[in-house]
Enzyme design. Sequence first.
Site, short mmCIF file in Angstrom:
data_model
loop_
_atom_site.label_atom_id
_atom_site.label_comp_id
_atom_site.label_asym_id
_atom_site.label_seq_id
_atom_site.Cartn_x
_atom_site.Cartn_y
_atom_site.Cartn_z
N ASP A 110 0.86 -1.19 0.00
CA ASP A 110 0.00 0.00 0.00
C ASP A 110 0.89 1.24 0.00
O ASP A 110 2.13 1.12 -0.12
CB ASP A 110 -1.01 -0.04 1.17
CG ASP A 110 -0.38 0.16 2.53
OD1 ASP A 110 0.87 0.30 2.61
OD2 ASP A 110 -1.12 0.18 3.53
N CYS A 156 2.86 -3.55 4.08
CA CYS A 156 2.04 -2.38 4.42
C CYS A 156 2.77 -1.66 5.56
O CYS A 156 3.97 -1.90 5.75
CB CYS A 156 0.59 -2.76 4.77
SG CYS A 156 0.40 -3.89 6.16
N THR A 204 2.46 -1.77 8.99
CA THR A 204 2.87 -2.69 10.06
C THR A 204 3.07 -4.12 9.57
O THR A 204 3.67 -4.93 10.28
CB THR A 204 1.78 -2.76 11.15
OG1 THR A 204 0.57 -3.19 10.51
CG2 THR A 204 1.58 -1.41 11.82
N HIS A 246 10.10 -24.35 8.92
CA HIS A 246 9.04 -25.06 9.63
C HIS A 246 7.64 -24.80 9.07
O HIS A 246 6.76 -25.63 9.23
CB HIS A 246 9.05 -24.68 11.12
CG HIS A 246 10.18 -25.31 11.87
ND1 HIS A 246 10.23 -25.37 13.25
CD2 HIS A 246 11.32 -25.91 11.44
CE1 HIS A 246 11.35 -25.98 13.63
NE2 HIS A 246 12.03 -26.31 12.55
N HIS A 306 7.02 -31.21 9.89
CA HIS A 306 6.47 -29.86 9.67
C HIS A 306 5.39 -29.89 8.60
O HIS A 306 4.41 -29.15 8.68
CB HIS A 306 7.60 -28.89 9.30
CG HIS A 306 8.68 -28.86 10.33
ND1 HIS A 306 8.45 -28.45 11.62
CD2 HIS A 306 9.97 -29.27 10.29
CE1 HIS A 306 9.56 -28.57 12.32
NE2 HIS A 306 10.50 -29.08 11.54
#
Length: 157
Positions: free
Chosen positions: A13, A70, A72, A103, A138
């Site tokens: 963004d 973005c 955060t 993993h 995994h």
Amino acid sequence: MVENKSPIVMGCDHAALGLKEEIKALLKEKAIPVQDAGTHSLDSVDYPDYGIKVAAMVASGEFERGILICGTGLGMSMTANRFAGVRAALCTDLFSAAMSRKHNDANILVLGARVTGVGLALEIVKTWLDTPFEGGRHQLRIDKFNRLGTPAERKTP
Ligand code: RB5
């Protein structure tokens, strides 16, 4: 050293335009093809529009891997992980970047441009691209949450 040269689809963004350009330059230097799904300007946009575009391209198999950014990284993670088959990992350190591959077989790397500086973000990208999935137990764990399916298919155990 980046060995995996699979094409990468990227989206961001307005908060992350600068970091996206830095990452594109790194990928170009490493001869990794990039598709830029936008945004392409600093005008305010809604992160889900770009998260949905990129996650859909990874979920469909058109791209093996994507990178979303973005402010955060939180909104992009929430958006991308709605897609069946997408394993988006928000990484703010090198250990998590490596483990998200080893993993969790993360197929989308998510970064927060307002959280992680450019230098560290580029190292995270290199680590994430270079680290293989370990498979084995995994994969069995991934299979367990894959069986949840999409919200429409889900049955509460
Ligand atoms: C945009 O202001 C900001 O909300 C967005 O970049 C992101 O951080 C959302 O999770």
